[in-house]
Design an enzyme around this catalytic site. Structure first.
Site, mmCIF file in Angstrom:
data_model
loop_
_atom_site.group_PDB
_atom_site.id
_atom_site.type_symbol
_atom_site.label_atom_id
_atom_site.label_comp_id
_atom_site.label_asym_id
_atom_site.label_seq_id
_atom_site.Cartn_x
_atom_site.Cartn_y
_atom_site.Cartn_z
ATOM 1 N N ASN A 104 -153.948 25.050 39.391
ATOM 2 C CA ASN A 104 -155.647 25.069 40.222
ATOM 3 C C ASN A 104 -156.520 24.726 39.035
ATOM 4 O O ASN A 104 -157.077 25.753 38.412
ATOM 5 C CB ASN A 104 -155.522 26.641 40.952
ATOM 6 N N TRP A 105 -157.951 24.034 38.487
ATOM 7 C CA TRP A 105 -157.990 24.066 37.371
ATOM 8 C C TRP A 105 -159.395 23.828 37.776
ATOM 9 O O TRP A 105 -160.443 24.064 36.482
ATOM 10 C CB TRP A 105 -158.304 22.939 37.034
ATOM 11 N N GLU A 131 -152.994 36.618 46.830
ATOM 12 C CA GLU A 131 -153.466 36.670 45.636
ATOM 13 C C GLU A 131 -154.555 37.323 44.696
ATOM 14 O O GLU A 131 -155.711 38.105 45.473
ATOM 15 C CB GLU A 131 -154.910 35.242 45.130
ATOM 16 N N GLY A 143 -154.277 29.343 37.583
ATOM 17 C CA GLY A 143 -155.022 28.548 37.205
ATOM 18 C C GLY A 143 -155.514 29.031 35.556
ATOM 19 O O GLY A 143 -155.006 27.670 35.506
ATOM 20 N N HIS A 196 -159.841 30.316 49.374
ATOM 21 C CA HIS A 196 -159.808 30.973 47.604
ATOM 22 C C HIS A 196 -160.678 32.006 47.315
ATOM 23 O O HIS A 196 -161.825 31.967 48.285
ATOM 24 C CB HIS A 196 -159.540 30.025 46.986
ATOM 25 N N SER A 212 -153.713 36.045 37.006
ATOM 26 C CA SER A 212 -152.954 36.131 35.409
ATOM 27 C C SER A 212 -151.401 35.448 35.258
ATOM 28 O O SER A 212 -150.703 36.190 34.565
ATOM 29 C CB SER A 212 -153.848 37.226 35.148
HETATM 30 C C1 PEP Z 1 -156.406 31.184 40.483
HETATM 31 O O1 PEP Z 1 -157.761 30.264 40.012
HETATM 32 O O2 PEP Z 1 -156.121 31.345 41.878
HETATM 33 C C2 PEP Z 1 -156.258 32.303 39.573
HETATM 34 C C3 PEP Z 1 -154.347 32.913 39.536
HETATM 35 O O3 PEP Z 1 -157.034 32.161 38.808
HETATM 36 P P1 PEP Z 1 -155.880 33.009 37.034
HETATM 37 O O4 PEP Z 1 -154.243 31.961 36.791
HETATM 38 O O5 PEP Z 1 -156.378 32.079 36.155
HETATM 39 O O6 PEP Z 1 -155.620 34.430 37.250
#
Ligand code: PEP
Length: 246
Positions: free
Chosen positions: A9-10, A163, A232, A93, A211
């Site tokens: 997920n950019w 998440e 992300g 999200h 993360s």
């Molecule tokens: C996300 O955008 O869904 C995400 C999990 O971000 P990150 O990996 O940066 O925590």
């Protein structure tokens, strides 16, 4: 056995089409020939076309409109996404929920994604963990809010991403532990089996996001009870390419 799923997920990155092209090319090269992993790339809307020229990963989108067509300035519809070659779409999200997507809107988006035969990834996750375990009720509410009105027979392509909001982004708490992820994946499957039947609940993929990086990805996949990851920040770095090859 179905493939594990790694979704990049950019978010609102990068800034230019050229950069999107170059990053997507590297991800495509790293994804080429992976037999046990399906890689999904969700770029920002303006870069979907650029990224769609690479064929080693599945094209995804970060969001879709809750409306089918018409006077909705700034929105992007499921059918427009399909026309661009998008196959997978994130729904609910936490960064969309924080900008106003209520459970009702998430439910509408999910229904449209399913009707248009996009593969939706329904994102759920609590903001905080309390000692009394109230966060479990929060997850039930999000699942019910999104799935209640959808006919069970249409849920074959659904994926769920767990998440926890406290683990996403630059949060000081960092990622969940694989044990926390495992506990929640079992819980989500149990809730789903009551809602949509055990057979469907067992067969759908649950992903973890928050993360994830090259160092911890394997632990979530081996001990977290999940069949994939939603990533992300790390998906914009070179080490994401190593993560894919693990
Ligand atoms: C996300 O955008 O869904 C995400 C999990 O971000 P990150 O990996 O940066 O925590």
């Amino acid at each position: 056995m179905s493939k594990r799923i790694i979704i990049a997920n950019w978010k609102m990155n990068p800034e230019t089409k050229e950069e999107a092209h170059d990053r997507a090319k590297l991800i495509s090269q790293a994804s080429d020939g992976l037999s046990k992993t399906e890689v999904v790339l969700c770029p920002p809307f303006p870069f979907i076309e650029t990224v769609s020229q690479f064929k080693s990963f599945t094209l995804g989108a970060q969001d879709l409109s809750s409306e089918v067509e018409g006077a909705f300035t700034g929105e992007v519809s499921a059918y427009e996404l399909l026309d661009m070659g998008v196959k997978v779409v994130l729904v609910g999200h936490s960064e969309r929920r924080a900008r106003g997507d209520s459970d009702d809107i998430v439910a509408k988006k999910l229904l449209i994604a399913i009707k248009s035969s996009l593969r939706p990834v329904l994102c759920v996750g609590e903001s905080v963990r309390d000692e009394a375990g109230e966060y479990f009720s929060f997850i039930i509410k999000q699942l019910e809010g999104a799935l209640d009105k959808i006919p069970k027979k249409n849920l074959g392509k659904l994926m769920i991403a767990y998440e926890p909001v406290w683990a996403i982004g630059e949060s000081p708490t960092g990622p969940a532990t694989p044990a926390q992820c495992y506990e929640m994946s079992v819980y989500i499957r149990r809730v789903l089996s009551k809602m949509i039947g055990t057979e469907q609940a067992i067969s759908l993929s649950i992903l973890y996001g928050g993360s994830v990086d090259k160092k911890n990805a394997q632990f979530f996949l081996s001990d977290g009870g999940v069949q994939g990851l939603l990533i992300g920040r790390e998906s914009l770095t070179k080490s994401f390419l190593d993560l894919l090859k693990q």
